[in-house]
Scaffold this motif. Sequence first.
Motif, short mmCIF file in Angstrom:
data_model
loop_
_atom_site.label_atom_id
_atom_site.label_comp_id
_atom_site.label_asym_id
_atom_site.label_seq_id
_atom_site.Cartn_x
_atom_site.Cartn_y
_atom_site.Cartn_z
N TRP A 1 0.82 -1.21 0.00
CA TRP A 1 0.00 0.00 0.00
C TRP A 1 0.86 1.26 0.00
O TRP A 1 0.49 2.27 -0.61
CB TRP A 1 -0.96 -0.01 1.19
N ARG B 1 -4.26 -1.37 4.40
CA ARG B 1 -4.72 -0.15 3.73
C ARG B 1 -4.79 1.03 4.71
O ARG B 1 -4.66 2.18 4.32
CB ARG B 1 -6.11 -0.38 3.11
N ILE B 2 -5.02 0.73 6.00
CA ILE B 2 -5.02 1.78 7.02
C ILE B 2 -3.60 2.20 7.36
O ILE B 2 -3.25 3.38 7.35
CB ILE B 2 -5.74 1.30 8.30
N ILE B 3 -2.77 1.21 7.66
CA ILE B 3 -1.42 1.50 8.14
C ILE B 3 -0.52 2.00 7.01
O ILE B 3 0.22 2.98 7.18
CB ILE B 3 -0.82 0.24 8.80
N SER C 1 -1.01 5.66 5.84
CA SER C 1 -0.66 6.57 6.94
C SER C 1 0.86 6.71 7.05
O SER C 1 1.38 7.82 7.20
CB SER C 1 -1.23 6.03 8.26
N THR D 1 -6.71 5.98 4.12
CA THR D 1 -6.76 5.38 5.45
C THR D 1 -8.20 5.18 5.90
O THR D 1 -8.55 4.15 6.48
CB THR D 1 -6.01 6.27 6.46
#
Length: 430
Positions: free
Chosen positions: A57, A182-184, A187, A291
């Motif tokens: 990502w 996809r979040i980490i 970010s 995120t």
Amino acid sequence: MANPIGGPATTPTPARKSVPTPARARPRSINPFRALQVHRNFRLFWIGQTVSLIGTWMQTVGQGWLALELTNSAFLVGVVSAAGSFPVLLLSLYGGVVADRYNKLRIVIVCQALLLAEAGALWWFTWSGRIDFVSLLVLTTLNGVISAFEIPARQAMIVELVTRDDLVDAIALNSGGFNLARIIGPSIAAIVLAKWGVAACFAINAVSYFAVLGSLFQVRLPRWVPREYLVSPIEQLKQGFQYIRSNRAVTGLMAVVAVYSIFGFQYLSMMPVIARDVLHTGAGGYGLLLTFVGIGALTGALSLAGLGVRIKRGRLYNITAYLYAGLIMLFALTRSVHLAAAALLFLGLAMLINGALSNGIIQSVVPDELRGRVVATYIFVYVGFPPIGSFLAGLVADYIGVEWAIFGGGLVMLIFGIWAFSRYPEIRAL
């Protein structure tokens, strides 16, 4: 008779006394992480894959931003996004035949090693200042070629890492790992982009592949025994297509997946353009928007894994298909970063549940001997068709604006979904 949990033999229980409920009949735990706790091989695979996907990502964010900096064109950003998926459209069906004919675990290990090399090359070209649009396009396309063989083998291998009863839960958790990354990933990418530049994102991705390779080497599966196939690979492909055509529910499901794959991911490929030109934010805002998609998707994955077999999958698939389309149109009309983030939160949730359900339903009904080919057909549609949407979105965005390109895609999804669920009511019964 034998003890249901594997203990010594016991005396039969009189009819009037309560009989302990067999383990299979007991209510399943709502713990969404059950498949990770029970299945060692899946746990190893999931941990390594999730760590590697964080790097993937980061590379995705870096590629989109780098393409925009190199070209300053929404259309060419869409071209780069499509280049990573277009080879899947061309090669994944043959990748499914390869997955059915050869050792799936070995295929995944070799492909992951090749993806490590591709990420290293992308880092070197960028770090050395030799990167241009053509080299970015070539390396992104190479990534897609490798993925065309890796994804069918990896998806078809999941059933070997768990039991069939836990397959839907495992697919949901696999999607959860993807969206946790996809979040980490975005970010971290936003911070890395601001402090060290895009080359550092590519370097971290290259290093992350050692995690998945290390975990795959620890997976222990029964000895693989090659099957003797009396038909050619082309005939094998035809057998897979014949199965899909013969099952109306699967036919309808594949049709919905096809249209939603073309128009349902345009908002992701156009996100750099939306962030900069519509919402007027920079690379940090771009990473933040991705995120929120990931947070919503992770929430959906854990919810689906916890619910497991308690839900009516076909009906939930129907509902999330409408929500998915409607939320895309809502996002396209949003002009505030905060409102866009809120819309993306729920959009990520609907997108994840919809995609995981389609994958899980197909894998649950397909015969084992056709698994690689049918899963490859699903991947051919789900991963291979988004490049068509990226091209269309980029082209339309240059003429009428990126927000209207995305809104139009959501409208097409909604209209087609209404028709398809009416034409194939069997989907709701799955």
